[in-house]
Write an enzyme that holds these catalytic residues in place. Sequence first.
Site, PDB file in Angstrom:
ATOM      1  N   THR A  20      -7.733  40.826   0.548  1.00 25.10           N
ATOM      2  CA  THR A  20      -6.575  41.335   0.599  1.00 25.10           C
ATOM      3  C   THR A  20      -5.537  40.341   0.089  1.00 25.10           C
ATOM      4  O   THR A  20      -5.491  39.078   0.354  1.00 25.10           O
ATOM      5  CB  THR A  20      -6.300  42.076   1.892  1.00 25.10           C
ATOM      6  OG1 THR A  20      -4.818  42.252   1.794  1.00 25.10           O
ATOM      7  CG2 THR A  20      -6.220  40.895   2.895  1.00 25.10           C
ATOM      8  N   SER A  48      -1.151  39.867  10.511  1.00 30.01           N
ATOM      9  CA  SER A  48      -1.711  40.630  11.271  1.00 30.01           C
ATOM     10  C   SER A  48      -3.182  40.171  11.904  1.00 30.01           C
ATOM     11  O   SER A  48      -3.923  39.505  10.954  1.00 30.01           O
ATOM     12  CB  SER A  48      -1.790  42.162  10.725  1.00 30.01           C
ATOM     13  OG  SER A  48      -3.057  42.512  10.132  1.00 30.01           O
ATOM     14  N   TYR A  78      -5.891  41.793  11.435  1.00 29.81           N
ATOM     15  CA  TYR A  78      -6.782  42.314  10.479  1.00 29.81           C
ATOM     16  C   TYR A  78      -6.754  41.400   9.240  1.00 29.81           C
ATOM     17  O   TYR A  78      -7.370  41.015   8.824  1.00 29.81           O
ATOM     18  CB  TYR A  78      -6.081  43.744  10.149  1.00 29.81           C
ATOM     19  CG  TYR A  78      -6.623  43.911   8.705  1.00 29.81           C
ATOM     20  CD1 TYR A  78      -8.135  44.260   8.290  1.00 29.81           C
ATOM     21  CD2 TYR A  78      -5.705  44.025   7.591  1.00 29.81           C
ATOM     22  CE1 TYR A  78      -8.462  44.326   6.869  1.00 29.81           C
ATOM     23  CE2 TYR A  78      -5.970  44.133   6.250  1.00 29.81           C
ATOM     24  CZ  TYR A  78      -7.212  44.464   5.740  1.00 29.81           C
ATOM     25  OH  TYR A  78      -7.662  44.101   4.523  1.00 29.81           O
ATOM     26  N   HIS A  79      -5.331  40.993   8.841  1.00 25.34           N
ATOM     27  CA  HIS A  79      -5.269  40.290   7.526  1.00 25.34           C
ATOM     28  C   HIS A  79      -5.752  38.970   7.792  1.00 25.34           C
ATOM     29  O   HIS A  79      -6.559  38.384   7.046  1.00 25.34           O
ATOM     30  CB  HIS A  79      -3.906  40.295   7.168  1.00 25.34           C
ATOM     31  CG  HIS A  79      -3.188  41.299   6.449  1.00 25.34           C
ATOM     32  ND1 HIS A  79      -2.330  42.185   7.159  1.00 25.34           N
ATOM     33  CD2 HIS A  79      -3.206  41.830   5.232  1.00 25.34           C
ATOM     34  CE1 HIS A  79      -2.162  43.283   6.368  1.00 25.34           C
ATOM     35  NE2 HIS A  79      -2.641  43.008   5.234  1.00 25.34           N
ATOM     36  N   LYS A  84      -9.619  38.432   7.174  1.00 26.21           N
ATOM     37  CA  LYS A  84     -10.089  38.611   5.845  1.00 26.21           C
ATOM     38  C   LYS A  84      -9.796  36.773   5.422  1.00 26.21           C
ATOM     39  O   LYS A  84     -10.651  36.285   4.566  1.00 26.21           O
ATOM     40  CB  LYS A  84      -8.814  39.035   4.984  1.00 26.21           C
ATOM     41  CG  LYS A  84      -9.234  40.623   5.007  1.00 26.21           C
ATOM     42  CD  LYS A  84     -10.323  41.151   4.411  1.00 26.21           C
ATOM     43  CE  LYS A  84     -10.072  42.745   4.227  1.00 26.21           C
ATOM     44  NZ  LYS A  84     -11.363  43.282   3.710  1.00 26.21           N
TER      45      LYS A  84
HETATM   46  P1  NAD Z   1     -11.846  52.359   5.236  1.00 26.70           P
HETATM   47  O1  NAD Z   1     -11.880  52.354   6.445  1.00 26.70           O
HETATM   48  O2  NAD Z   1     -11.713  54.123   4.422  1.00 26.70           O
HETATM   49  O3  NAD Z   1     -13.501  52.351   4.674  1.00 26.70           O
HETATM   50  C1  NAD Z   1     -14.374  51.198   5.389  1.00 26.70           C
HETATM   51  C2  NAD Z   1     -15.604  51.780   5.451  1.00 26.70           C
HETATM   52  O4  NAD Z   1     -16.584  50.607   6.329  1.00 26.70           O
HETATM   53  C3  NAD Z   1     -15.598  52.810   6.648  1.00 26.70           C
HETATM   54  O5  NAD Z   1     -16.436  53.995   6.151  1.00 26.70           O
HETATM   55  C4  NAD Z   1     -16.268  52.495   7.912  1.00 26.70           C
HETATM   56  O6  NAD Z   1     -17.223  53.138   8.563  1.00 26.70           O
HETATM   57  C5  NAD Z   1     -17.234  51.173   7.227  1.00 26.70           C
HETATM   58  N1  NAD Z   1     -17.633  50.215   8.277  1.00 26.70           N
HETATM   59  C6  NAD Z   1     -16.521  49.459   9.014  1.00 26.70           C
HETATM   60  N2  NAD Z   1     -17.133  48.505   9.788  1.00 26.70           N
HETATM   61  C7  NAD Z   1     -18.461  48.448   9.642  1.00 26.70           C
HETATM   62  C8  NAD Z   1     -19.798  47.749  10.048  1.00 26.70           C
HETATM   63  N3  NAD Z   1     -19.595  47.195  10.892  1.00 26.70           N
HETATM   64  N4  NAD Z   1     -20.957  48.307   9.707  1.00 26.70           N
HETATM   65  C9  NAD Z   1     -21.078  49.282   8.672  1.00 26.70           C
HETATM   66  N5  NAD Z   1     -20.026  49.822   8.297  1.00 26.70           N
HETATM   67  C10 NAD Z   1     -18.732  49.534   8.498  1.00 26.70           C
HETATM   68  O7  NAD Z   1     -11.235  51.487   4.157  1.00 26.70           O
HETATM   69  P2  NAD Z   1     -10.987  51.348   2.710  1.00 26.70           P
HETATM   70  O8  NAD Z   1      -9.594  51.703   2.733  1.00 26.70           O
HETATM   71  O9  NAD Z   1     -11.927  52.120   1.843  1.00 26.70           O
HETATM   72  O10 NAD Z   1     -11.023  49.736   2.500  1.00 26.70           O
HETATM   73  C11 NAD Z   1     -12.240  49.222   2.104  1.00 26.70           C
HETATM   74  C12 NAD Z   1     -12.349  47.584   1.924  1.00 26.70           C
HETATM   75  O11 NAD Z   1     -11.063  47.245   1.035  1.00 26.70           O
HETATM   76  C13 NAD Z   1     -11.776  46.935   3.311  1.00 26.70           C
HETATM   77  O12 NAD Z   1     -12.325  45.838   3.449  1.00 26.70           O
HETATM   78  C14 NAD Z   1     -10.380  46.680   3.144  1.00 26.70           C
HETATM   79  O13 NAD Z   1      -9.703  45.708   4.021  1.00 26.70           O
HETATM   80  C15 NAD Z   1     -10.004  46.367   1.569  1.00 26.70           C
HETATM   81  N6  NAD Z   1      -8.827  46.976   0.912  1.00 26.70           N
HETATM   82  C16 NAD Z   1      -8.507  48.174   1.129  1.00 26.70           C
HETATM   83  C17 NAD Z   1      -6.914  48.512   0.767  1.00 26.70           C
HETATM   84  C18 NAD Z   1      -6.543  49.838   1.035  1.00 26.70           C
HETATM   85  O14 NAD Z   1      -5.292  50.259   0.610  1.00 26.70           O
HETATM   86  N7  NAD Z   1      -7.265  50.778   1.167  1.00 26.70           N
HETATM   87  C19 NAD Z   1      -6.398  47.499  -0.004  1.00 26.70           C
HETATM   88  C20 NAD Z   1      -6.850  46.306  -0.063  1.00 26.70           C
HETATM   89  C21 NAD Z   1      -7.899  46.002   0.474  1.00 26.70           C
HETATM   90  N1  USQ Z   2       5.517  50.205   4.986  1.00 23.14           N
HETATM   91  C1  USQ Z   2       6.924  50.949   5.059  1.00 23.14           C
HETATM   92  N2  USQ Z   2       6.788  51.935   5.491  1.00 23.14           N
HETATM   93  C2  USQ Z   2       5.460  52.723   5.571  1.00 23.14           C
HETATM   94  C3  USQ Z   2       4.190  52.053   5.615  1.00 23.14           C
HETATM   95  C4  USQ Z   2       4.296  50.731   5.262  1.00 23.14           C
HETATM   96  O1  USQ Z   2       7.937  50.524   4.864  1.00 23.14           O
HETATM   97  O2  USQ Z   2       5.584  54.005   6.199  1.00 23.14           O
HETATM   98  C5  USQ Z   2       5.776  48.708   4.425  1.00 23.14           C
HETATM   99  C6  USQ Z   2       4.931  47.781   5.505  1.00 23.14           C
HETATM  100  O3  USQ Z   2       5.794  47.284   6.621  1.00 23.14           O
HETATM  101  C7  USQ Z   2       4.371  46.669   4.610  1.00 23.14           C
HETATM  102  C8  USQ Z   2       4.009  47.482   3.338  1.00 23.14           C
HETATM  103  O4  USQ Z   2       4.891  48.522   3.546  1.00 23.14           O
HETATM  104  O5  USQ Z   2       5.406  45.658   4.316  1.00 23.14           O
HETATM  105  C9  USQ Z   2       2.620  47.742   3.153  1.00 23.14           C
HETATM  106  O6  USQ Z   2       2.031  48.305   4.186  1.00 23.14           O
HETATM  107  P1  USQ Z   2       0.690  49.335   4.112  1.00 23.14           P
HETATM  108  O7  USQ Z   2       0.511  49.961   5.421  1.00 23.14           O
HETATM  109  O8  USQ Z   2       0.871  50.073   2.788  1.00 23.14           O
HETATM  110  O9  USQ Z   2      -0.161  48.087   3.628  1.00 23.14           O
HETATM  111  P2  USQ Z   2      -0.792  47.123   4.663  1.00 23.14           P
HETATM  112  O10 USQ Z   2      -0.600  47.205   6.050  1.00 23.14           O
HETATM  113  O11 USQ Z   2      -0.650  45.718   4.017  1.00 23.14           O
HETATM  114  O12 USQ Z   2      -2.383  47.361   4.294  1.00 23.14           O
HETATM  115  C10 USQ Z   2      -3.143  48.042   3.143  1.00 23.14           C
HETATM  116  C11 USQ Z   2      -4.530  48.353   3.731  1.00 23.14           C
HETATM  117  C12 USQ Z   2      -5.159  47.040   3.817  1.00 23.14           C
HETATM  118  C13 USQ Z   2      -4.909  46.124   2.748  1.00 23.14           C
HETATM  119  C14 USQ Z   2      -3.485  45.860   2.375  1.00 23.14           C
HETATM  120  C15 USQ Z   2      -3.331  45.244   0.986  1.00 23.14           C
HETATM  121  O13 USQ Z   2      -4.378  49.105   4.905  1.00 23.14           O
HETATM  122  O14 USQ Z   2      -6.623  47.361   4.098  1.00 23.14           O
HETATM  123  O15 USQ Z   2      -5.518  44.890   2.954  1.00 23.14           O
HETATM  124  O16 USQ Z   2      -2.971  47.279   2.227  1.00 23.14           O
HETATM  125  S1  USQ Z   2      -1.864  44.083   1.068  1.00 23.14           S
HETATM  126  O17 USQ Z   2      -0.797  44.665   1.532  1.00 23.14           O
HETATM  127  O18 USQ Z   2      -1.903  43.468  -0.411  1.00 23.14           O
HETATM  128  O19 USQ Z   2      -2.385  43.200   2.109  1.00 23.14           O
END
Ligand code: NAD
Ligand code: USQ
Length: 404
Positions: free
Chosen positions: A155, A190, A192-193, A196
């Site tokens: 991320t 966070s 979460y972050h 990664k």
């Molecule tokens: P998502 O939660 O929709 O999908 C993740 C999938 O992984 C789910 O189907 C879940 O069941 C599965 N999973 C989780 N833990 C598991 C485990 N231990 N074993 C097997 N399966 C498991 O998430 P997404 O939005 O599709 O994101 C996918 C990836 O991309 C993540 O690693 C996320 O960090 C990254 N990412 C997402 C975004 C975004 O905006 N959605 C942005 C940047 C990075």
């Molecule tokens: N934000 C708002 N209002 C909202 C939602 C979010 O102001 O209603 C702000 C947040 O405070 C943050 C930014 O928008 O500053 C992005 O938040 P987000 O919830 O859209 O994204 P984030 O929490 O960063 O997480 C998402 C995905 C995560 C991925 C990440 C990419 O859930 O899996 O890793 O985007 S990145 O942001 O580049 O780290």
Amino acid sequence: SHDTSSGPSERKKVMVIGGDGYCGWATALHLSNKNYEVSIVDNLVRRLFDHQLGLDSLTPISSIHNRIRRWKSETGKNIQLYIGDICDFEFLSETFESFKPDAVVHFGEQRSAPYSMIDRSRAVFTQKNNVIGTLNVLFAIKEFREDCHLVKLGTMGEYGTPNIDIEEGYITITHNGRTDTLPYPKQASSFYHLSKVHDSNNIAFTCKAWGIRATDLNQGVVYGVRTDETEMHEELCNRFDYDGVFGTALNRFCVQVAVGHPLTVYGKGGQTRGYLDIRDTIQCVELAIANPAQRGEFRVFNQFTEQFSVNELASLVTKAGKKLGLKVQTLSVPNPRVEAEEHYYNAKHTKLVELGLKPHLLSDSLIDSLLNFAIKFEDRIDAKQIMPSVFWRKIGVKPKTVAA
Ligand code: NAD
Ligand code: USQ
């Protein structure tokens, strides 16, 4: 080099971990359509989070079994399905021995920053699930498929918001007269972050120590829903999260406009991030697979196409909503997170473009179609799920339960 030995029966095998999720489902179908041999590995925990927290996707989504059957009946293509948890090494070993992947795309993590900040047990779950899952994938590659290319979703949030340009993974520094190229500093905000960041360190180490080939895709925030493959049939429809825990900024704003909820800008709204269309997520992953890292190489690509502040997104959505005759207001919500609300941001993102990425930039028409999409499913929107419910400073050790 041109490989003449690979006929149609020797298609590249790609294992998509997390293939039932938002990015993973779209990617699995796209790769299958592009004639890769695809398997999905998923324990469906994302669907369980929804049940536990009382949330739901804006779009109705079919079971993974029906999705895969529908894909087969629409296209004639098979996707192999392995249901299980990658933290269970015995399960993961069996999937490797049975499928024998040439590439593993690893999406299978707990990916919500707010979810990881609900309480101690969710913070611990997030880091256990993500760090151990990725470690297991690294061990499985070493043990069973040492030539397999790991394409790992990282991320942009690993870097945080430093007051200098963000490079792609590495930065060359001169210190006391000596120069070295070092991993770019990480300042995640966070649990979460941070998971990664821990993953990236483990992957980098195993590339050096064992010669693993890996690509870390530091992805920005994804928006959009339709892809060529998911729109072939309603049973192939992707999930679309809009709630305060799993919904991401632009997707949330479009749903908010559809139900007449004021746009939830957190704090000053100057938070700037990289963003990309889900159609570019699948393109980027395909490019990474088609151009694998070398043995021992730890490659890092910044995967986004444009950067926006939250205020900029709110004003784009406001403009598009007004065009459709909708009344749009913006609400300044006290920031539930701890993050810089006004900061410098300039992140490099050239490596995927050099490999051939043709970005779908955010245009009026895309926001229009996302708004219309949200309006189509208006009845399914639960307005109670929109406001943020998780506060970074209030995280405690007491399990936070959801009352009906
Ligand atoms: P998502 O939660 O929709 O999908 C993740 C999938 O992984 C789910 O189907 C879940 O069941 C599965 N999973 C989780 N833990 C598991 C485990 N231990 N074993 C097997 N399966 C498991 O998430 P997404 O939005 O599709 O994101 C996918 C990836 O991309 C993540 O690693 C996320 O960090 C990254 N990412 C997402 C975004 C975004 O905006 N959605 C942005 C940047 C990075
Ligand atoms: N934000 C708002 N209002 C909202 C939602 C979010 O102001 O209603 C702000 C947040 O405070 C943050 C930014 O928008 O500053 C992005 O938040 P987000 O919830 O859209 O994204 P984030 O929490 O960063 O997480 C998402 C995905 C995560 C991925 C990440 C990419 O859930 O899996 O890793 O985007 S990145 O942001 O580049 O780290």
